[in-house]
Design a protein around this motif. Structure first.
Motif, short mmCIF file in Angstrom:
data_model
loop_
_atom_site.label_atom_id
_atom_site.label_comp_id
_atom_site.label_asym_id
_atom_site.label_seq_id
_atom_site.Cartn_x
_atom_site.Cartn_y
_atom_site.Cartn_z
N GLU A 268 -17.65 19.15 -10.73
CA GLU A 268 -18.81 19.94 -10.28
C GLU A 268 -18.53 21.16 -10.81
O GLU A 268 -19.31 22.18 -10.33
CB GLU A 268 -17.99 19.04 -8.84
N ARG A 269 -17.20 21.54 -10.92
CA ARG A 269 -17.02 22.47 -11.05
C ARG A 269 -18.25 23.02 -12.44
O ARG A 269 -18.68 24.46 -12.72
CB ARG A 269 -15.54 23.25 -11.37
N ARG A 270 -17.82 22.51 -13.70
CA ARG A 270 -18.69 22.45 -14.38
C ARG A 270 -20.47 22.32 -14.63
O ARG A 270 -21.06 23.23 -15.26
CB ARG A 270 -18.41 20.76 -15.43
N ASP B 122 -21.33 23.28 -11.85
CA ASP B 122 -21.80 24.54 -11.06
C ASP B 122 -21.84 25.64 -11.99
O ASP B 122 -22.79 26.78 -11.74
CB ASP B 122 -21.09 24.97 -10.38
N ARG B 123 -21.06 25.82 -13.32
CA ARG B 123 -21.28 27.04 -14.27
C ARG B 123 -22.60 26.64 -14.70
O ARG B 123 -22.60 27.92 -15.58
CB ARG B 123 -19.61 26.67 -15.18
N ASP C 154 -24.81 25.79 -13.88
CA ASP C 154 -26.50 25.89 -13.23
C ASP C 154 -25.97 27.29 -13.32
O ASP C 154 -27.26 28.24 -13.20
CB ASP C 154 -26.07 25.33 -11.32
N ASP C 155 -24.61 27.96 -13.02
CA ASP C 155 -24.77 29.67 -13.03
C ASP C 155 -25.84 29.96 -14.57
O ASP C 155 -25.96 30.84 -14.25
CB ASP C 155 -24.04 30.22 -12.75
N GLU D 196 -29.00 29.85 -14.41
CA GLU D 196 -30.08 30.50 -13.18
C GLU D 196 -30.14 32.04 -14.12
O GLU D 196 -31.00 32.90 -13.86
CB GLU D 196 -29.53 30.59 -11.89
#
Length: 115
Positions: free
Chosen positions: A94-96, A98-99, A101-102, A105
């Protein structure tokens, strides 16, 4: 990351076999004799007992002999180390993601700012 002991290896090895997963699934409905469990598997009893021994060694099931019949049941907390490991892996991914995705973006924003 938490270091996991050999118990986790035993759990994964025990659950890597279709027959053993079927035994665990059946025992989730309640205790059963080895004879009951073996009836739905087309193999010799000594081979089947090897599967039972592997599950017991991994801590997934417990057996007890009453008279001439051996009964099996799921071990309380037997799956907990595996559940804990999977929860950790889920959080890591999940953390990977999320990073990532950031990053995507920010990259898109930078490209749109350049035009």
């Amino acid at each position: 990351m938490t270091k996991h002991g050999p118990d986790l290896n035993l759990l994964f090895a025990a659950l890597s076999d279709e027959t053993r997963r079927a035994i665990v699934s059946r025992l989730a409905r309640g205790p059963a004799s080895v004879g009951e469990l073996a009836a739905s598997h087309d193999m010799a009893l000594p081979s089947f007992m090897g599967h039972i021994a592997r599950l017991e060694k991994a801590g997934l099931i417990e057996t007890a002999k009453k008279g001439r019949v051996r009964y099996c049941r799921l071990a309380v907390g037997g799956i907990k180390p595996l559940e804990h490991w999977l929860t950790e892996q889920h959080a890591i991914w999940e953390r990977r993601l999320d990073r990532f995705d950031d990053y995507v973006e920010n990259l898109a924003k930078e490209r749109s700012d350049e035009t």
